[in-house]
Structure formats: structure tokens, C-alpha cells
Write a protein that holds these residues in place. Structure first.
Motif, PDB file in Angstrom:
ATOM      1  N   ALA A  31      -0.173  15.806   4.720  1.00  0.00           N
ATOM      2  CA  ALA A  31      -0.354  14.543   5.441  1.00  0.00           C
ATOM      3  C   ALA A  31      -1.309  13.637   4.669  1.00  0.00           C
ATOM      4  CB  ALA A  31      -0.881  14.806   6.849  1.00  0.00           C
ATOM      5  N   ALA A  32      -2.365  14.216   4.089  1.00  0.00           N
ATOM      6  CA  ALA A  32      -3.314  13.430   3.301  1.00  0.00           C
ATOM      7  C   ALA A  32      -2.636  12.828   2.072  1.00  0.00           C
ATOM      8  CB  ALA A  32      -4.497  14.307   2.882  1.00  0.00           C
ATOM      9  N   ARG A  33      -1.817  13.613   1.387  1.00  0.00           N
ATOM     10  CA  ARG A  33      -1.102  13.087   0.208  1.00  0.00           C
ATOM     11  C   ARG A  33      -0.166  11.943   0.605  1.00  0.00           C
ATOM     12  NH1 ARG A  33      -2.609  14.850  -4.182  1.00  0.00           N
ATOM     13  NH2 ARG A  33      -3.323  16.940  -4.530  1.00  0.00           N
ATOM     14  N   THR A  34       0.532  12.112   1.732  1.00  0.00           N
ATOM     15  CA  THR A  34       1.440  11.076   2.215  1.00  0.00           C
ATOM     16  C   THR A  34       0.670   9.806   2.564  1.00  0.00           C
ATOM     17  OG1 THR A  34       2.944  12.746   3.071  1.00  0.00           O
ATOM     18  CG2 THR A  34       3.168  10.532   3.978  1.00  0.00           C
ATOM     19  N   ALA A  35      -0.451   9.970   3.279  1.00  0.00           N
ATOM     20  CA  ALA A  35      -1.260   8.815   3.672  1.00  0.00           C
ATOM     21  C   ALA A  35      -1.811   8.087   2.452  1.00  0.00           C
ATOM     22  CB  ALA A  35      -2.394   9.263   4.593  1.00  0.00           C
ATOM     23  N   LEU A  36      -2.300   8.840   1.474  1.00  0.00           N
ATOM     24  CA  LEU A  36      -2.836   8.212   0.263  1.00  0.00           C
ATOM     25  C   LEU A  36      -1.739   7.507  -0.529  1.00  0.00           C
ATOM     26  CD1 LEU A  36      -5.387  10.938  -0.860  1.00  0.00           C
ATOM     27  CD2 LEU A  36      -5.906   8.682   0.105  1.00  0.00           C
ATOM     28  N   ALA A  37      -0.548   8.097  -0.549  1.00  0.00           N
ATOM     29  CA  ALA A  37       0.575   7.450  -1.250  1.00  0.00           C
ATOM     30  C   ALA A  37       0.934   6.129  -0.582  1.00  0.00           C
ATOM     31  CB  ALA A  37       1.780   8.383  -1.276  1.00  0.00           C
ATOM     32  N   ASN A  38       0.776   6.047   0.753  1.00  0.00           N
ATOM     33  CA  ASN A  38       1.068   4.800   1.470  1.00  0.00           C
ATOM     34  C   ASN A  38       0.174   3.649   1.037  1.00  0.00           C
ATOM     35  OD1 ASN A  38       3.126   5.936   2.937  1.00  0.00           O
ATOM     36  ND2 ASN A  38       1.940   6.164   4.812  1.00  0.00           N
ATOM     37  N   ILE A  39      -1.030   3.951   0.542  1.00  0.00           N
ATOM     38  CA  ILE A  39      -1.925   2.883   0.106  1.00  0.00           C
ATOM     39  C   ILE A  39      -1.985   2.786  -1.418  1.00  0.00           C
ATOM     40  CG2 ILE A  39      -3.300   2.877   2.210  1.00  0.00           C
ATOM     41  CD1 ILE A  39      -5.478   4.433   0.654  1.00  0.00           C
ATOM     42  N   GLY A  40      -1.043   3.431  -2.086  1.00  0.00           N
ATOM     43  CA  GLY A  40      -0.912   3.280  -3.531  1.00  0.00           C
ATOM     44  C   GLY A  40      -1.737   4.223  -4.378  1.00  0.00           C
ATOM     45  N   VAL A  99     -13.411   8.094   0.615  1.00  0.00           N
ATOM     46  CA  VAL A  99     -13.185   8.641   1.944  1.00  0.00           C
ATOM     47  C   VAL A  99     -12.361   7.595   2.688  1.00  0.00           C
ATOM     48  CG1 VAL A  99     -14.220   9.429   4.103  1.00  0.00           C
ATOM     49  CG2 VAL A  99     -15.340   9.944   1.937  1.00  0.00           C
ATOM     50  N   ASP A 100     -11.176   7.988   3.110  1.00  0.00           N
ATOM     51  CA  ASP A 100     -10.258   7.075   3.779  1.00  0.00           C
ATOM     52  C   ASP A 100      -9.939   7.616   5.166  1.00  0.00           C
ATOM     53  OD1 ASP A 100      -9.695   5.316   1.447  1.00  0.00           O
ATOM     54  OD2 ASP A 100      -8.878   7.168   0.616  1.00  0.00           O
ATOM     55  N   ALA A 101      -9.806   6.703   6.134  1.00  0.00           N
ATOM     56  CA  ALA A 101      -9.417   7.076   7.488  1.00  0.00           C
ATOM     57  C   ALA A 101      -8.092   6.391   7.801  1.00  0.00           C
ATOM     58  CB  ALA A 101     -10.482   6.656   8.490  1.00  0.00           C
ATOM     59  N   PHE A 102      -7.185   7.155   8.377  1.00  0.00           N
ATOM     60  CA  PHE A 102      -5.853   6.660   8.721  1.00  0.00           C
ATOM     61  C   PHE A 102      -5.579   6.969  10.185  1.00  0.00           C
ATOM     62  CE2 PHE A 102      -5.881   7.928   4.291  1.00  0.00           C
ATOM     63  CZ  PHE A 102      -5.272   6.870   3.646  1.00  0.00           C
ATOM     64  N   ARG A 103      -4.582   6.300  10.741  1.00  0.00           N
ATOM     65  CA  ARG A 103      -4.129   6.597  12.094  1.00  0.00           C
ATOM     66  C   ARG A 103      -2.614   6.517  12.138  1.00  0.00           C
ATOM     67  NH1 ARG A 103      -2.178   2.213  14.713  1.00  0.00           N
ATOM     68  NH2 ARG A 103      -2.876   0.175  14.014  1.00  0.00           N
ATOM     69  N   GLN A 104      -2.053   7.138  13.159  1.00  0.00           N
ATOM     70  CA  GLN A 104      -0.616   7.056  13.400  1.00  0.00           C
ATOM     71  C   GLN A 104      -0.326   5.746  14.136  1.00  0.00           C
ATOM     72  OE1 GLN A 104       2.060   9.540  12.907  1.00  0.00           O
ATOM     73  NE2 GLN A 104       0.576  10.052  11.337  1.00  0.00           N
ATOM     74  N   TRP A 151       1.311   6.653   8.118  1.00  0.00           N
ATOM     75  CA  TRP A 151      -0.138   6.593   8.259  1.00  0.00           C
ATOM     76  C   TRP A 151      -0.612   5.180   7.954  1.00  0.00           C
ATOM     77  CZ3 TRP A 151      -2.640  10.282  10.653  1.00  0.00           C
ATOM     78  CH2 TRP A 151      -2.104  11.570  10.661  1.00  0.00           C
ATOM     79  N   ILE A 152      -1.449   4.643   8.835  1.00  0.00           N
ATOM     80  CA  ILE A 152      -1.974   3.294   8.698  1.00  0.00           C
ATOM     81  C   ILE A 152      -3.460   3.384   8.367  1.00  0.00           C
ATOM     82  CG2 ILE A 152      -2.376   1.108   9.891  1.00  0.00           C
ATOM     83  CD1 ILE A 152       0.002   1.966  11.747  1.00  0.00           C
TER      84      ILE A 152
END
Length: 152
Positions: free
Chosen positions: A42-51, A83-88, A107-108
Motif C-alpha cells: 500500500a505504501a509503494r502504491t501511495a508513493l507511486a501516486n505522487i510520483g 514522511v508522507d500521510a495518505f488517506r482513502q 491513496w490521496i
């Protein structure tokens, strides 16, 4: 001649091929590993969403309700430690009748911090946790508990 298969658990009777205690330990270990693997994915996916590219080293990831906090090291990035914080997304945000609907499971980004030294990670994590607390996400958890979980 002994029929016991486990020296750690003498209650494993002579007719058992495996100790139930060891089976339970193995199950718990597998469940923890799967949970950690799911959080890291999930962390890899979220980080990929922000480039952020996939070569980033994820130091830790923890999910708190709808939020995901990711501490990472990017040796080639502008900030080495982030350190990044994401939400659904909410159901309203995924409504297909919206002009620009989000995808379910996407992830937003809520908040992010970055710095050059590993010593700054605790401060960045506390800053992100404070922001999540302001949003009401971490209301049931103490900052120290979450900080310890991120360092685990």
C-alpha cells in the motif's frame, strides 16, 4: 523412545504429529508477515501516486483508520528522508457523477514532510501525526504509541 515432536511444548501428546502451540506460533508469524507486506505494498502504491519511483526504501508504514503514514529514504531525492500521510477517498469522492471522481482504493496525499537527516524523522513523524490529529484521524491513538509502531 519418545513420541513428542516439540521440545518447546511438552503438552503436544504422543499421538500428535505437530504441536498445536507451534502451529499457532507459525500462523501468527505468517499473519504478521502478510500484514506487513500488505502495508508495504500500500505504501509503494501511495508513493507511486505522487510520483515517487519504486526504488525508494520504505523505512516503515502504518495504517491508522483511513490514513497511511509512510516513512521513506530516497538517496537520490531532494530530501533524503520523507514522511508522507495518505488517506482513502470518501464515498462522495468516488461517486461517478462527480466531474473528476477518484478511484476506490486510490491513496490521496494529506501531508508530507522531508529533510536531509535521519535524526529529523521523529520530528517529521510527530508533525504528520499532529496534522492527522487536527483532522481527527488519530483521536483514539497516542502519538507515542504511533511513533513506536512506526519505528517497529
Amino acid at each position: 523412545m519418545t513420541h513428542q515432536t516439540c521440545k518447546r511444548h511438552p503438552e503436544a501428546g504422543r499421538f500428535l504429529r505437530e504441536c498445536y502451540g507451534c502451529k499457532r506460533d507459525l500462523f501468527d508469524l505468517q499473519a504478521r508477515n502478510e500484514s506487513e507486506a500488505n502495508r508495504r505494498q500500500a505504501a509503494r502504491t501511495a508513493l507511486a501516486n505522487i510520483g515517487i519511483d519504486q526504488t525508494v526504501r520504505i523505512l516503515s508504514a502504518i495504517q491508522i483508520g483511513p490514513a497511511l503514514i509512510v516513512a521513506a529514504e530516497q538517496p537520490d531525492g531532494y530530501f533524503r528522508y520523507t514522511v508522507d500521510a495518505f488517506r482513502q477517498p470518501t464515498p462522495d469522492e468516488t461517486d461517478p457523477e462527480q466531474t473528476d471522481p477518484r478511484l476506490p482504493g486510490e491513496w490521496i496525499l494529506i501531508d508530507q514532510c522531508g529533510d536531509h537527516g535521519a535524526d529529523d524523522l521523529d520530528r517529521m513523524i510527530r508533525d504528520v501525526l499532529t496534522r492527522l490529529d487536527e483532522l481527527g484521524v488519530t483521536a483514539d491513538e497516542s502519538t507515542d504509541t504511533l511513533l513506536a509502531a512506526l519505528h517497529a
